[in-house]
Design an enzyme around this catalytic site. Structure first.
Site, mmCIF file in Angstrom:
data_model
loop_
_atom_site.group_PDB
_atom_site.id
_atom_site.type_symbol
_atom_site.label_atom_id
_atom_site.label_comp_id
_atom_site.label_asym_id
_atom_site.label_seq_id
_atom_site.Cartn_x
_atom_site.Cartn_y
_atom_site.Cartn_z
ATOM 1 N N THR A 162 1.027 -1.038 0.235
ATOM 2 C CA THR A 162 0.013 -0.314 -0.265
ATOM 3 C C THR A 162 0.567 1.286 0.096
ATOM 4 O O THR A 162 2.126 1.203 0.462
ATOM 5 C CB THR A 162 -0.785 -0.155 1.329
ATOM 6 O OG1 THR A 162 -1.801 1.358 1.543
ATOM 7 C CG2 THR A 162 -0.283 0.094 2.603
ATOM 8 N N ASP A 163 0.656 2.421 -0.670
ATOM 9 C CA ASP A 163 0.735 3.817 -0.318
ATOM 10 C C ASP A 163 1.191 4.006 0.815
ATOM 11 O O ASP A 163 1.818 5.039 1.370
ATOM 12 C CB ASP A 163 0.229 4.649 -1.388
ATOM 13 C CG ASP A 163 -1.171 4.712 -0.676
ATOM 14 O OD1 ASP A 163 -1.753 4.431 0.471
ATOM 15 O OD2 ASP A 163 -1.351 5.599 -1.979
ATOM 16 N N GLU A 164 0.575 3.444 1.801
ATOM 17 C CA GLU A 164 0.637 4.032 3.253
ATOM 18 C C GLU A 164 1.807 3.731 3.789
ATOM 19 O O GLU A 164 2.226 4.438 5.058
ATOM 20 C CB GLU A 164 -0.927 3.367 4.169
ATOM 21 C CG GLU A 164 -1.956 3.421 3.377
ATOM 22 C CD GLU A 164 -3.347 3.983 4.446
ATOM 23 O OE1 GLU A 164 -2.597 3.817 6.022
ATOM 24 O OE2 GLU A 164 -4.200 3.629 3.848
ATOM 25 N N TYR A 199 -1.796 -0.639 11.095
ATOM 26 C CA TYR A 199 -2.130 -0.875 10.244
ATOM 27 C C TYR A 199 -0.999 -0.593 9.016
ATOM 28 O O TYR A 199 -0.377 -1.726 8.646
ATOM 29 C CB TYR A 199 -2.800 -0.775 9.216
ATOM 30 C CG TYR A 199 -4.157 -1.031 7.438
ATOM 31 C CD1 TYR A 199 -4.102 -2.388 7.000
ATOM 32 C CD2 TYR A 199 -3.169 0.380 6.681
ATOM 33 C CE1 TYR A 199 -3.402 -2.552 6.045
ATOM 34 C CE2 TYR A 199 -2.837 -0.337 5.455
ATOM 35 C CZ TYR A 199 -3.271 -1.100 4.716
ATOM 36 O OH TYR A 199 -3.141 -1.352 4.011
ATOM 37 N N LYS A 201 2.381 -3.391 7.415
ATOM 38 C CA LYS A 201 1.967 -3.526 6.455
ATOM 39 C C LYS A 201 3.660 -2.991 5.632
ATOM 40 O O LYS A 201 4.347 -3.624 4.487
ATOM 41 C CB LYS A 201 1.465 -2.483 5.198
ATOM 42 C CG LYS A 201 0.163 -2.706 5.524
ATOM 43 C CD LYS A 201 -0.298 -4.262 4.830
ATOM 44 C CE LYS A 201 -0.176 -4.304 3.332
ATOM 45 N NZ LYS A 201 -0.563 -5.818 3.178
HETATM 46 P P1 NAD Z 1 -10.163 -7.092 2.389
HETATM 47 O O1 NAD Z 1 -10.347 -6.430 3.962
HETATM 48 O O2 NAD Z 1 -11.399 -6.776 1.790
HETATM 49 O O3 NAD Z 1 -10.084 -8.702 2.109
HETATM 50 C C1 NAD Z 1 -8.671 -9.386 2.923
HETATM 51 C C2 NAD Z 1 -9.558 -10.798 2.611
HETATM 52 O O4 NAD Z 1 -7.428 -10.862 3.489
HETATM 53 C C3 NAD Z 1 -10.540 -11.422 3.207
HETATM 54 O O5 NAD Z 1 -11.115 -11.868 2.403
HETATM 55 C C4 NAD Z 1 -10.161 -12.113 3.938
HETATM 56 O O6 NAD Z 1 -11.441 -13.391 4.792
HETATM 57 C C5 NAD Z 1 -8.610 -12.621 3.857
HETATM 58 N N1 NAD Z 1 -7.679 -12.354 5.330
HETATM 59 C C6 NAD Z 1 -7.233 -11.627 6.253
HETATM 60 N N2 NAD Z 1 -6.630 -12.432 7.474
HETATM 61 C C7 NAD Z 1 -6.392 -13.994 6.169
HETATM 62 C C8 NAD Z 1 -5.040 -14.627 7.623
HETATM 63 N N3 NAD Z 1 -4.943 -15.152 8.089
HETATM 64 N N4 NAD Z 1 -4.987 -16.126 6.139
HETATM 65 C C9 NAD Z 1 -6.499 -16.168 5.085
HETATM 66 N N5 NAD Z 1 -6.815 -15.269 4.820
HETATM 67 C C10 NAD Z 1 -6.814 -14.068 5.639
HETATM 68 O O7 NAD Z 1 -8.988 -6.194 2.071
HETATM 69 P P2 NAD Z 1 -8.311 -5.534 1.213
HETATM 70 O O8 NAD Z 1 -9.169 -4.308 0.478
HETATM 71 O O9 NAD Z 1 -9.439 -6.170 -0.369
HETATM 72 O O10 NAD Z 1 -6.938 -5.275 0.789
HETATM 73 C C11 NAD Z 1 -6.033 -6.598 -0.234
HETATM 74 C C12 NAD Z 1 -4.866 -6.027 0.505
HETATM 75 O O11 NAD Z 1 -4.248 -5.200 -0.188
HETATM 76 C C13 NAD Z 1 -4.395 -6.065 1.415
HETATM 77 O O12 NAD Z 1 -3.020 -6.650 1.894
HETATM 78 C C14 NAD Z 1 -4.219 -4.526 1.629
HETATM 79 O O13 NAD Z 1 -3.509 -4.120 2.288
HETATM 80 C C15 NAD Z 1 -3.727 -3.535 -0.332
HETATM 81 N N6 NAD Z 1 -4.157 -2.371 -0.275
HETATM 82 C C16 NAD Z 1 -5.890 -2.278 -0.130
HETATM 83 C C17 NAD Z 1 -6.042 -1.367 -0.666
HETATM 84 C C18 NAD Z 1 -7.402 -0.832 -0.669
HETATM 85 O O14 NAD Z 1 -7.839 0.569 -0.945
HETATM 86 N N7 NAD Z 1 -8.246 -1.210 -0.345
HETATM 87 C C19 NAD Z 1 -4.645 -0.055 -1.015
HETATM 88 C C20 NAD Z 1 -3.574 -0.436 -1.553
HETATM 89 C C21 NAD Z 1 -3.128 -1.468 -0.940
HETATM 90 O O1 DAU Z 2 -4.131 3.647 0.525
HETATM 91 C C1 DAU Z 2 -4.421 3.118 0.522
HETATM 92 C C2 DAU Z 2 -5.493 2.454 1.454
HETATM 93 O O2 DAU Z 2 -6.434 2.811 1.571
HETATM 94 C C3 DAU Z 2 -5.400 0.272 2.179
HETATM 95 O O3 DAU Z 2 -3.993 0.343 2.629
HETATM 96 C C4 DAU Z 2 -5.879 0.015 3.404
HETATM 97 O O4 DAU Z 2 -6.104 -1.525 3.074
HETATM 98 C C5 DAU Z 2 -7.722 0.553 2.773
HETATM 99 O O5 DAU Z 2 -8.596 0.598 3.564
HETATM 100 C C6 DAU Z 2 -7.329 2.530 2.772
HETATM 101 O O6 DAU Z 2 -7.348 3.234 3.746
HETATM 102 P P1 DAU Z 2 -7.426 4.674 4.305
HETATM 103 O O7 DAU Z 2 -7.860 5.105 5.737
HETATM 104 O O8 DAU Z 2 -7.236 6.251 2.951
HETATM 105 O O9 DAU Z 2 -9.454 4.248 3.587
HETATM 106 P P2 DAU Z 2 -10.072 4.356 4.046
HETATM 107 O O10 DAU Z 2 -11.417 3.943 3.422
HETATM 108 O O11 DAU Z 2 -10.931 4.064 5.404
HETATM 109 O O12 DAU Z 2 -10.722 6.049 4.550
HETATM 110 C C7 DAU Z 2 -10.474 7.337 3.297
HETATM 111 C C8 DAU Z 2 -10.705 7.911 4.086
HETATM 112 O O13 DAU Z 2 -12.293 8.412 4.429
HETATM 113 C C9 DAU Z 2 -9.386 8.104 5.368
HETATM 114 O O14 DAU Z 2 -9.373 9.661 5.352
HETATM 115 C C10 DAU Z 2 -10.441 8.982 6.268
HETATM 116 C C11 DAU Z 2 -11.694 8.815 5.845
HETATM 117 N N1 DAU Z 2 -13.301 8.584 6.925
HETATM 118 C C12 DAU Z 2 -13.354 7.386 6.553
HETATM 119 C C13 DAU Z 2 -14.334 6.606 7.374
HETATM 120 C C14 DAU Z 2 -14.808 4.954 7.351
HETATM 121 C C15 DAU Z 2 -13.990 9.397 7.216
HETATM 122 O O15 DAU Z 2 -13.879 10.375 6.922
HETATM 123 N N2 DAU Z 2 -15.172 8.861 7.360
HETATM 124 C C16 DAU Z 2 -15.676 7.597 7.862
HETATM 125 O O16 DAU Z 2 -16.477 7.169 8.342
#
Ligand code: NAD
Ligand code: DAU
Length: 340
Positions: free
Chosen positions: A125-127, A153, A157
């Site tokens: 992730t970019d985080e 988190y 990562k």
């Molecule tokens: P998500 O939370 O929707 O899905 C995570 C999945 O992993 C779920 O199906 C869960 O059951 C499974 N899981 C959790 N713990 C596990 C374990 N111990 N063993 C096997 N499976 C397990 O997450 P997402 O948003 O789809 O993100 C997927 C990946 O991409 C993550 O690694 C996250 O850090 C990364 N990522 C997410 C975003 C985003 O915007 N959502 C952006 C950049 C990177």
């Molecule tokens: O940048 C990549 C990341 O993006 C991934 O690594 C993470 O897995 C993914 O969850 C996401 O993280 P963020 O924290 O950016 O996403 P989230 O949807 O939780 O929040 C997006 C923005 O919105 C953040 O600035 C917090 C804000 N927010 C979020 C929620 C849930 C609110 O203002 N209100 C809310 O209720």
């Protein structure tokens, strides 16, 4: 080629499985997922019909289980999406993030070494880069930006990324890492900003915006993330990190207003709430490297992607209603109280 896709019952993993089944029908896919609160088998309903797809329930941090799966399946490639992914949950309960995101990654890589896997890909992730100031729009994260994390988190990562690069240098494990910005699209779990705001607006409930709503995220349609990972696992160079992003920066308030307008709901639903502790201000990705090396560019404009996403949530109410009516309610009350 046989691929193990971990975390494939989650948001991005399930989208990636559909992308791969379409693009590479000649390959075999095994989804390994623990089915935590974020994993949803119903997201894989159509994939289950395909003869070259198989689902296996298990924990990536369970060494015996992972080794026996690799022993039996002998995969060529492992793509690791499995993670605890929600920043707010990591603030409430950090330990699980270390177990899955760090230990789980280590176990998977040990299995990759033992069974001679051709490529291990870590979905990061970019985080891991921390955040950028709002008043410096000229600054972007590159692959050489130092890691500087803010939440449990992102720290978990970043730890995993360092472990992946260490396994490459020390053991010569063929690895790649992608660091992507915020995704949106179908199957996005309702706890995250965009689905949460769509679902609350549909119920005419208050929309909880943290702090001043000025925090900026770089939104990428999930299918574009899938195409980037597909290119990296097949054509990326061993040991390399690739940033993936949309050049689509928007403040949270702007995103929420776009959703309200699309649904024909009033901006009066917006309610500013206490800020997230340690809240990152701005993320912005420089994607020059993946563009120059692999020719990748995002294909979906935000206005099209958000329209498709809203439509998906309107057409798939059963999918999210099932989630929000269960255990999710306890989390929601803990996070937001009874007011929302
Ligand atoms: P998500 O939370 O929707 O899905 C995570 C999945 O992993 C779920 O199906 C869960 O059951 C499974 N899981 C959790 N713990 C596990 C374990 N111990 N063993 C096997 N499976 C397990 O997450 P997402 O948003 O789809 O993100 C997927 C990946 O991409 C993550 O690694 C996250 O850090 C990364 N990522 C997410 C975003 C985003 O915007 N959502 C952006 C950049 C990177
Ligand atoms: O940048 C990549 C990341 O993006 C991934 O690594 C993470 O897995 C993914 O969850 C996401 O993280 P963020 O924290 O950016 O996403 P989230 O949807 O939780 O929040 C997006 C923005 O919105 C953040 O600035 C917090 C804000 N927010 C979020 C929620 C849930 C609110 O203002 N209100 C809310 O209720």
């Amino acid at each position: 080629m046989k691929l193990i896709i971990t975390g494939g019952a989650g948001f991005i993993g399930s989208n990636f499985i559909y992308y791969e089944l379409k693009q590479h029908p000649e390959d075999e896919f095994i989804c390994l997922d623990k089915l935590t609160y974020a994993g949803n088998l119903s997201s894989l309903k159509d994939a289950m019909q395909q003869p070259n797809f198989k689902f296996v329930k298990g924990d990536i941090a369970d060494r015996d289980f992972v080794y026996s799966l690799f022993e039996g399946e002998k995969p060529d490639v492992v793509v690791n999406f499995a993670a605890e992914s929600h920043v707010d949950r990591s603030i409430l309960e950090p330990e699980l993030f270390l177990k899955t995101n760090v230990i789980g990654t280590g176990v998977l890589m040990d299995a990759c070494r033992k069974y001679g896997i051709k490529r291990y890909h870590q979905v990061s992730t970019d985080e891991v880069y921390g955040d950028l100031p709002l008043d410096r729009p000229d600054l972007f994260f590159t692959e050489t930006t130092p890691l500087h994390t803010s939440s449990p988190y992102s720290a978990s990562k970043a730890s995993a990324d360092l472990l992946v690069l260490a396994y490459h240098r020390t053991y010569g494990l063929p690895v790649t890492i992608s660091r992507c910005s915020n995704n949106y699209g179908p199957y996005h779990f309702p706890e995250k900003l965009i689905p949460l705001m769509i679902i609350n607006a549909l119920h005419d409930k208050a929309l909880p915006v943290y702090g001043d709503g000025a925090n900026v995220r770089d939104w990428l349609y999930v299918e574009d993330h899938c195409s980037a990972i597909d290119l990296i696992i097949r054509h990326g160079r061993d040991g390399e990190v690739y940033n993936v992003g949309g050049h689509n920066e928007k403040s949270n308030l702007v995103v929420v207003k776009i959703i309200l307008k699309a649904l024909g709901k009033s901006e009066d639903l917006i309610t500013f709430v206490k800020d997230r502790p340690g809240h990152d201000r701005r993320y912005a990705i420089d994607q020059t490297k993946i563009h120059n090396e692999l020719g990748w560019l995002p294909q979906t404009k935000f206005e099209d992607g958000i329209a498709k996403t809203i439509e998906w949530y309107l057409d798939n109410k059963d999918w999210w209603q099932e989630i929000i009516s269960g255990e999710y309610q306890n989390y929601y009350k803990k996070m937001y109280g009874n007011k929302f």
